[in-house]
Scaffold this motif. Structure first.
Motif, short mmCIF file in Angstrom:
data_model
loop_
_atom_site.label_atom_id
_atom_site.label_comp_id
_atom_site.label_asym_id
_atom_site.label_seq_id
_atom_site.Cartn_x
_atom_site.Cartn_y
_atom_site.Cartn_z
N THR A 14 10.58 -20.10 3.55
CA THR A 14 9.74 -19.32 2.63
C THR A 14 10.57 -18.72 1.51
O THR A 14 11.78 -18.53 1.63
CB THR A 14 9.02 -18.17 3.37
OG1 THR A 14 9.99 -17.28 3.91
CG2 THR A 14 8.10 -18.70 4.47
N THR A 15 9.88 -18.42 0.43
CA THR A 15 10.43 -17.64 -0.67
C THR A 15 9.30 -16.73 -1.14
O THR A 15 8.12 -17.09 -1.06
CB THR A 15 10.95 -18.53 -1.82
OG1 THR A 15 11.59 -17.71 -2.81
CG2 THR A 15 9.86 -19.35 -2.48
N THR A 16 9.65 -15.55 -1.61
CA THR A 16 8.62 -14.60 -2.04
C THR A 16 8.62 -14.46 -3.56
O THR A 16 9.67 -14.21 -4.17
CB THR A 16 8.85 -13.22 -1.39
OG1 THR A 16 8.81 -13.38 0.03
CG2 THR A 16 7.77 -12.23 -1.81
N LEU A 17 7.45 -14.65 -4.14
CA LEU A 17 7.27 -14.46 -5.57
C LEU A 17 6.57 -13.12 -5.79
O LEU A 17 5.80 -12.65 -4.94
CB LEU A 17 6.42 -15.59 -6.15
CG LEU A 17 6.96 -17.00 -5.96
CD1 LEU A 17 6.01 -18.04 -6.56
CD2 LEU A 17 8.35 -17.13 -6.57
N THR A 18 6.85 -12.53 -6.95
CA THR A 18 6.24 -11.25 -7.30
C THR A 18 5.52 -11.41 -8.63
O THR A 18 6.08 -11.97 -9.57
CB THR A 18 7.32 -10.16 -7.42
OG1 THR A 18 8.04 -10.09 -6.19
CG2 THR A 18 6.71 -8.81 -7.74
N GLY A 19 4.28 -10.94 -8.68
CA GLY A 19 3.51 -10.94 -9.93
C GLY A 19 3.49 -9.55 -10.51
O GLY A 19 3.43 -8.56 -9.78
N PRO A 61 -5.04 -13.36 -5.36
CA PRO A 61 -4.03 -13.22 -6.42
C PRO A 61 -3.13 -14.45 -6.57
O PRO A 61 -2.57 -14.67 -7.64
CB PRO A 61 -3.23 -12.00 -5.99
CG PRO A 61 -3.41 -11.93 -4.51
CD PRO A 61 -4.78 -12.48 -4.24
N TRP A 62 -2.97 -15.24 -5.52
CA TRP A 62 -2.04 -16.37 -5.55
C TRP A 62 -2.76 -17.65 -5.13
O TRP A 62 -3.62 -17.62 -4.25
CB TRP A 62 -0.86 -16.14 -4.61
CG TRP A 62 0.00 -14.98 -5.00
CD1 TRP A 62 -0.07 -13.71 -4.52
CD2 TRP A 62 1.06 -15.00 -5.94
NE1 TRP A 62 0.88 -12.92 -5.10
CE2 TRP A 62 1.60 -13.70 -5.99
CE3 TRP A 62 1.61 -15.97 -6.76
CZ2 TRP A 62 2.65 -13.34 -6.82
CZ3 TRP A 62 2.68 -15.63 -7.58
CH2 TRP A 62 3.18 -14.33 -7.62
N GLY A 66 8.56 -31.95 -2.82
CA GLY A 66 7.75 -32.18 -4.01
C GLY A 66 7.67 -30.92 -4.85
O GLY A 66 8.44 -29.97 -4.66
N THR A 67 6.73 -30.93 -5.78
CA THR A 67 6.52 -29.74 -6.62
C THR A 67 5.05 -29.35 -6.57
O THR A 67 4.17 -30.18 -6.35
CB THR A 67 6.92 -29.98 -8.09
OG1 THR A 67 6.16 -31.07 -8.61
CG2 THR A 67 8.40 -30.27 -8.22
N THR A 68 4.81 -28.09 -6.78
CA THR A 68 3.45 -27.57 -6.86
C THR A 68 3.42 -26.46 -7.90
O THR A 68 4.44 -25.81 -8.16
CB THR A 68 2.95 -27.04 -5.49
OG1 THR A 68 1.57 -26.69 -5.60
CG2 THR A 68 3.76 -25.87 -5.02
N VAL A 69 2.27 -26.28 -8.49
CA VAL A 69 2.10 -25.19 -9.46
C VAL A 69 1.48 -24.01 -8.72
O VAL A 69 0.44 -24.12 -8.08
CB VAL A 69 1.20 -25.63 -10.63
CG1 VAL A 69 0.94 -24.45 -11.57
CG2 VAL A 69 1.84 -26.78 -11.39
N ILE A 70 2.18 -22.87 -8.80
CA ILE A 70 1.70 -21.63 -8.19
C ILE A 70 1.09 -20.78 -9.30
O ILE A 70 1.71 -20.59 -10.35
CB ILE A 70 2.85 -20.86 -7.50
CG1 ILE A 70 3.50 -21.71 -6.40
CG2 ILE A 70 2.35 -19.52 -6.96
CD1 ILE A 70 2.62 -22.01 -5.21
N THR A 71 -0.11 -20.32 -9.06
CA THR A 71 -0.82 -19.49 -10.04
C THR A 71 -0.94 -18.07 -9.52
O THR A 71 -1.29 -17.86 -8.35
CB THR A 71 -2.24 -20.05 -10.30
OG1 THR A 71 -2.13 -21.40 -10.76
CG2 THR A 71 -2.98 -19.22 -11.35
N TYR A 72 -0.63 -17.11 -10.40
CA TYR A 72 -0.81 -15.69 -10.09
C TYR A 72 -1.90 -15.14 -11.00
O TYR A 72 -1.89 -15.40 -12.21
CB TYR A 72 0.49 -14.90 -10.31
CG TYR A 72 0.30 -13.41 -10.22
CD1 TYR A 72 0.09 -12.78 -8.99
CD2 TYR A 72 0.31 -12.60 -11.36
CE1 TYR A 72 -0.10 -11.42 -8.90
CE2 TYR A 72 0.13 -11.24 -11.27
CZ TYR A 72 -0.08 -10.65 -10.05
OH TYR A 72 -0.27 -9.30 -9.96
#
Length: 170
Positions: free
Chosen positions: A15-20, A29-30, A52-58
């Motif tokens: 895991t990795t944590t993103l912050t908006g 929100p995600w 692979g790659t994915t687009v994460i939306t906040y």
């Protein structure tokens, strides 16, 4: 516009944590555009599923959105029968052979293995994805078994689920 901060790469199974920035949307929100590659929960924790790659939306509470591309790196592995040993002949050198899975190979690449009798661990640097021979770490003179402990590439380390994990010198 809101912003996304955090590490935009993760290993499969990690895991990795993103912050908006700003106040997050109270409902969703995600979001991830490709759940087969990565999932993301409402706290911004991204879990790598497969390479692979994915687009994460906040999305913020005022309905503003921003996206970031997250790369999921696959775990390194060996091929079937990809960890083996030679027969020790009198005066010969005991060799182990490691054959990396081509799709997961990137330098630096290494395999850590242990002697099943002494439990001593050794690490061998693997220079290419082809079968690579190296001297057994403890240079045994009799039968010894070896088990893979981990396989690492430039991005990730696998500690279980190896295609082939044991080699026996006879």
């Amino acid at each position: 516009l809101p912003t996304i901060t955090g590490t935009l790469s993760v290993c499969s199974g990690s895991t990795t944590t993103l912050t908006g920035s700003g106040i997050p949307d109270p409902t969703t929100p995600w979001a991830s555009s490709n759940l087969a590659v990565a999932t993301v929960n409402n706290s911004g924790v991204v879990t790598g599923v497969s390479a692979g790659t994915t687009v994460i939306t906040y999305k913020s509470s005022n309905n503003c959105t921003i996206t970031a591309t997250v790369t999921v790196n696959g775990l390194p592995n060996n091929i079937s029968n990809g960890f083996s040993a030679t027969t020790i002949c009198f005066g010969g050198t005991p060799l182990l052979t490691f054959d990396a899975e081509n799709s997961s190979f990137s330098t630096p690449y290494s395999v850590t293995y242990r002697n099943d009798i002494t439990l001593t661990q050794y690490t061998a640097t693997i220079p290419n994805a082809s079968a690579y021979n190296f001297t057994a770490g403890d240079n045994p003179t009799s039968n010894s078994g070896y088990t893979i402990v981990s396989i690492s590439n430039a991005f990730c380390t696998r500690t279980s689920g190896f295609t082939d994990s044991g080699a026996n010198l006879t």
